[in-house]
Design a protein around this motif. Structure first.
Motif, PDB file in Angstrom:
ATOM      1  N   ALA A 242       0.823  -1.208   0.000  1.00  0.00           N
ATOM      2  CA  ALA A 242       0.000   0.000   0.000  1.00  0.00           C
ATOM      3  C   ALA A 242       0.858   1.259   0.000  1.00  0.00           C
ATOM      4  CB  ALA A 242      -0.916   0.000   1.214  1.00  0.00           C
ATOM      5  N   ASP A 447      -8.312   0.060   6.833  1.00  0.00           N
ATOM      6  CA  ASP A 447      -7.435  -0.179   5.683  1.00  0.00           C
ATOM      7  C   ASP A 447      -8.288  -0.429   4.449  1.00  0.00           C
ATOM      8  OD1 ASP A 447      -5.569  -0.959   3.813  1.00  0.00           O
ATOM      9  OD2 ASP A 447      -4.744  -2.615   4.984  1.00  0.00           O
ATOM     10  N   ALA A 448      -8.129   0.431   3.444  1.00  0.00           N
ATOM     11  CA  ALA A 448      -8.926   0.318   2.213  1.00  0.00           C
ATOM     12  C   ALA A 448      -8.597  -0.925   1.414  1.00  0.00           C
ATOM     13  CB  ALA A 448      -8.723   1.562   1.350  1.00  0.00           C
ATOM     14  N   ASN A 449      -7.461  -1.579   1.726  1.00  0.00           N
ATOM     15  CA  ASN A 449      -7.076  -2.798   1.007  1.00  0.00           C
ATOM     16  C   ASN A 449      -7.399  -4.073   1.792  1.00  0.00           C
ATOM     17  OD1 ASN A 449      -5.774  -1.559  -1.324  1.00  0.00           O
ATOM     18  ND2 ASN A 449      -4.244  -0.833   0.121  1.00  0.00           N
ATOM     19  N   ARG A 479     -13.685  -4.019  -3.380  1.00  0.00           N
ATOM     20  CA  ARG A 479     -12.286  -4.118  -2.931  1.00  0.00           C
ATOM     21  C   ARG A 479     -11.578  -5.295  -3.585  1.00  0.00           C
ATOM     22  NH1 ARG A 479     -11.497  -2.469   3.440  1.00  0.00           N
ATOM     23  NH2 ARG A 479     -12.810  -0.598   3.425  1.00  0.00           N
ATOM     24  N   SER A 483      -8.527  -3.255  -5.012  1.00  0.00           N
ATOM     25  CA  SER A 483      -7.500  -2.984  -4.003  1.00  0.00           C
ATOM     26  C   SER A 483      -6.198  -3.712  -4.338  1.00  0.00           C
ATOM     27  CB  SER A 483      -8.000  -3.423  -2.623  1.00  0.00           C
ATOM     28  OG  SER A 483      -8.232  -4.813  -2.597  1.00  0.00           O
ATOM     29  N   LYS A 484      -5.140  -3.397  -3.570  1.00  0.00           N
ATOM     30  CA  LYS A 484      -3.876  -4.120  -3.708  1.00  0.00           C
ATOM     31  C   LYS A 484      -3.979  -5.412  -2.911  1.00  0.00           C
ATOM     32  CE  LYS A 484      -0.489  -0.571  -4.819  1.00  0.00           C
ATOM     33  NZ  LYS A 484       0.863  -0.071  -4.514  1.00  0.00           N
ATOM     34  N   ASN A 522      -8.476  -8.554 -10.769  1.00  0.00           N
ATOM     35  CA  ASN A 522      -7.545  -7.638 -10.109  1.00  0.00           C
ATOM     36  C   ASN A 522      -6.124  -7.879 -10.611  1.00  0.00           C
ATOM     37  OD1 ASN A 522      -5.790  -6.372  -8.134  1.00  0.00           O
ATOM     38  ND2 ASN A 522      -7.586  -6.193  -6.833  1.00  0.00           N
TER      39      ASN A 522
END
Length: 617
Positions: A242, A447-449, A479, A483-484, A522
């Motif tokens: 991140a 945490d957005a990930n 997500r 997301s990562k 992803n």
């Protein structure tokens, strides 16, 4: 005695993939198994076979009881304290002529140094975090190598230098195969030569060799720079993080100061296992403490250079600390903070602090006050270690940590998972339901990930027989696609797969499949993780009766991650399901040479047995 409070704690975090769930570690029944286990390590470029083999031997002797893993780690830690005592004794002995004052202090200084280091809470992770035997065992070989080097180097002749160098190299290799930071043993040896032996020898030939070795860092720096520039793929390495390379380097400037403060004045509320809530530096002035931290390090290193002639032990200690952080606190995309990274480096700061009386007339005049202050610092470290060990030994450790770290996704997820395990046995506990949901929601918000808490919320809905909020699934899907993705997503996928198998009205195959498809879209999903998603999706299709679809996805999993043997076995199993025995036989023939150490020889034999029973062999 201090560590005894924590020996009854559970396994955690990387203990599970590296020890508890690591099928490669057992059985251990023959010499062939030793070779198989030695080659099974998959952590770091060296594989870390020495601690991996020690885990396997311990499982064979004591099973998977975390108490014995931590007890052995404590024994290694105590051994390292003894090695530090003897190493420091040799180092301080070399300064006898240079430091005539305080001869009595110099005599008990090695014991003081060893005690401070042994009792530091910054070493606790290397003892009570079972898998970090990799760190402590690597330190053992480093210290043995440095002791060996000092002993034979002190002879001052060609033979002594040769034996010292060969032994140092052997112990460095052993340390490297415990953990890659073992390569820094050579950095520590260079500092010993620079400050203690000062490139001097009683023989001309040795002096000439040492004159060349004096410039070894220039060659090492040139090689490392070329390797990082031309070989190392920073873009791929940082794809799952991140933060960027620049952000990591800037943040580490602040992280290392965090370490320094905690080494001397530990704050138990800040010394938690997880630090994923540490604010990332986005620039030199964001936050402002970034540039202050960088200037502080520049000042420390400048001072160490200046003191090389007038206060060599202080200089040695500072350089030792920074040299010990060259790998884990610089450009490589590791987790941002782990306290056990200070296991050997912090020794340098303790040496620097304890050496001050030799060089400062002010400290000499107030020596008793100085010594009292040092003893108070050691007492504070002891108290902090006892408190932390008690927390680590508590069955409620994860709850305690989550309350300390409201903005840590990992700490809150662990707390939610702990309560979820309780709810599987007692689903009517309404307080546990409420707290479990609160921790999972805090993890998601932090945490957005973060993904792992979403299956937790789904299982909580199933256990409590309440419909899941549609927004939760929408956010999970978003997500998963954007997301990562961390490699640990394999555990999230496995959890999701188990929930889909349950056939609950609160979560079904269609919802699971949408999330699997989002993950597969992803671009940050790594190869092995992609394989786990494909196999989970394949099992889902198989449950619906679409065996051809299952076979197709499992074939893709084998193609994207051929080194993951479980995918091969699942693929072969799918071929049996559709009755394609010829393809199953071919796939088995392709798989067995890959499994050269026989991790899955039992499963392969079972497949052969089925083929023979069907007349295909």
């Amino acid at each position: 005695g201090v560590y005894s409070f924590g020996l009854r704690g559970d396994f955690l975090f990387d203990d599970f993939p590296q020890i508890v769930l690591n099928k490669a570690l057992f059985p251990l029944e023959s010499h062939a198994d030793l070779l198989r286990i030695w080659n099974s390590g998959n952590t770091g470029p060296g594989g870390r076979p020495i601690p991996v083999l020690s885990f396997a031997v311990q499982i064979a002797l004591t099973g998977l009881d975390p108490f014995y893993f931590k007890l052995v780690n404590l024994g290694i830690h105590l051994l390292n304290g003894v090695l530090i005592y003897f190493l420091s004794k040799q180092v301080f002995l070399a300064f006898d002529r240079d430091i005539p004052a305080l001869s009595s202090y110099r005599k008990y200084l090695p014991a003081l140094l060893s005690a401070w280091w042994l009792l530091s809470p910054m070493a606790l992770g290397a003892v009570l975090y079972a898998v970090q035997r990799m760190t402590s065992l690597g330190a053992t070989f480093s210290l043995l190598g440095l002791l060996w080097y000092c002993h034979f180097r002190a002879r001052g002749d060609a033979l002594g230098l040769l034996v010292a160098g060969v032994g140092l190299l052997a112990f460095t290799i052993s340390s490297y195969y415990s953990k890659e930071i073992g390569a820094l043993t050579l950095v520590y040896a260079y500092l010993l030569e620079l400050v203690v032996f000062r490139w001097r020898s009683g023989q001309v030939a040795c002096t000439r060799i040492l004159a060349v070795l004096k410039y070894a860092p220039l060659f090492a720096l040139a090689y490392a720079g070329f390797w990082l520039w031309k070989v190392y793929d920073f873009e791929a390495a940082y794809a799952i993080r991140a933060f960027t390379l620049g952000e990591r380097v800037l943040t580490q400037a602040r992280v290392v100061w965090f370490y320094i403060v905690q080494i001397f004045v530990p704050n138990v509320s800040l010394l938690t296992f997880y630090h994923d809530d540490f604010v990332i530096s986005k620039g030199l002035l964001n936050p402002l403490s970034t540039i202050i931290a960088l200037l502080g390090h520049a000042l420390m290193l400048s001072l160490a250079f200046r003191l090389l002639k007038t206060a060599r032990l202080v200089s040695f200690g500072v350089f030792w600390f920074y040299g010990g952080h060259l790998l884990e606190s610089t450009v490589f995309p590791l987790e941002m903070i782990f306290e056990h990274r200070n296991y050997l480096p912090m020794l340098g700061l303790y040496v620097a602090a304890l050496s001050l009386p030799f060089y400062s007339s002010v400290v000499q005049r107030h020596f008793k006050l100085f010594l009292t202050f040092i003893l108070l610092l050691i007492a504070g470290a002891t108290f902090a270690t006892a408190v932390r060990a008690t927390d680590w030994g508590s069955p409620m450790r994860v709850i305690i940590e989550a309350e300390h770290k409201p903005n840590s996704a990992r700490a809150n997820f662990d707390a939610g998972a702990k309560l979820l395990g309780h709810l599987r046995d007692d689903p009517e506990d309404l307080d546990a339901r409420r707290e479990c949901k609160r921790y999972f929601l805090r993890a998601i918000a932090a945490d957005a990930n973060h993904l792992a808490a979403f299956p937790g919320l789904i299982e909580l809905a199933i256990i409590s027989a309440t419909p899941l909020d549609a927004d939760v699934l929408h956010e999970f899907e978003a997500r998963a696609a954007g997301s990562k993705i961390h490699p640990a997503v394999a555990f999230t996928v496995a959890h999701l797969d188990r929930l889909a198998i349950m056939g609950s009205p609160y979560f079904n195959d269609q919802q699971a499949e949408r999330i699997f498809h989002a993950l597969l879209s992803n671009g940050t999903l790594m190869q092995e993780s992609r394989g786990h998603v494909l196999t989970a999706n394949g099992r889902l299709l198989g449950r619906r009766g679409d065996h051809a679809g299952k076979r197709r996805l499992l074939e893709k999993a084998v193609a994207v991650a051929p080194a993951t043997f479980e995918f091969h076995l699942l693929y072969i199993e799918s071929l049996f399901e559709v009755g394609d025995f010829v393809a199953a036989k071919d796939a088995l023939a392709h798989f067995e040479p890959l499994d050269k150490y026989g991790y899955y020889k039992v499963e392969a034999a079972q497949f052969h047995g089925v083929l023979r029973a069907l007349g295909q062999e």
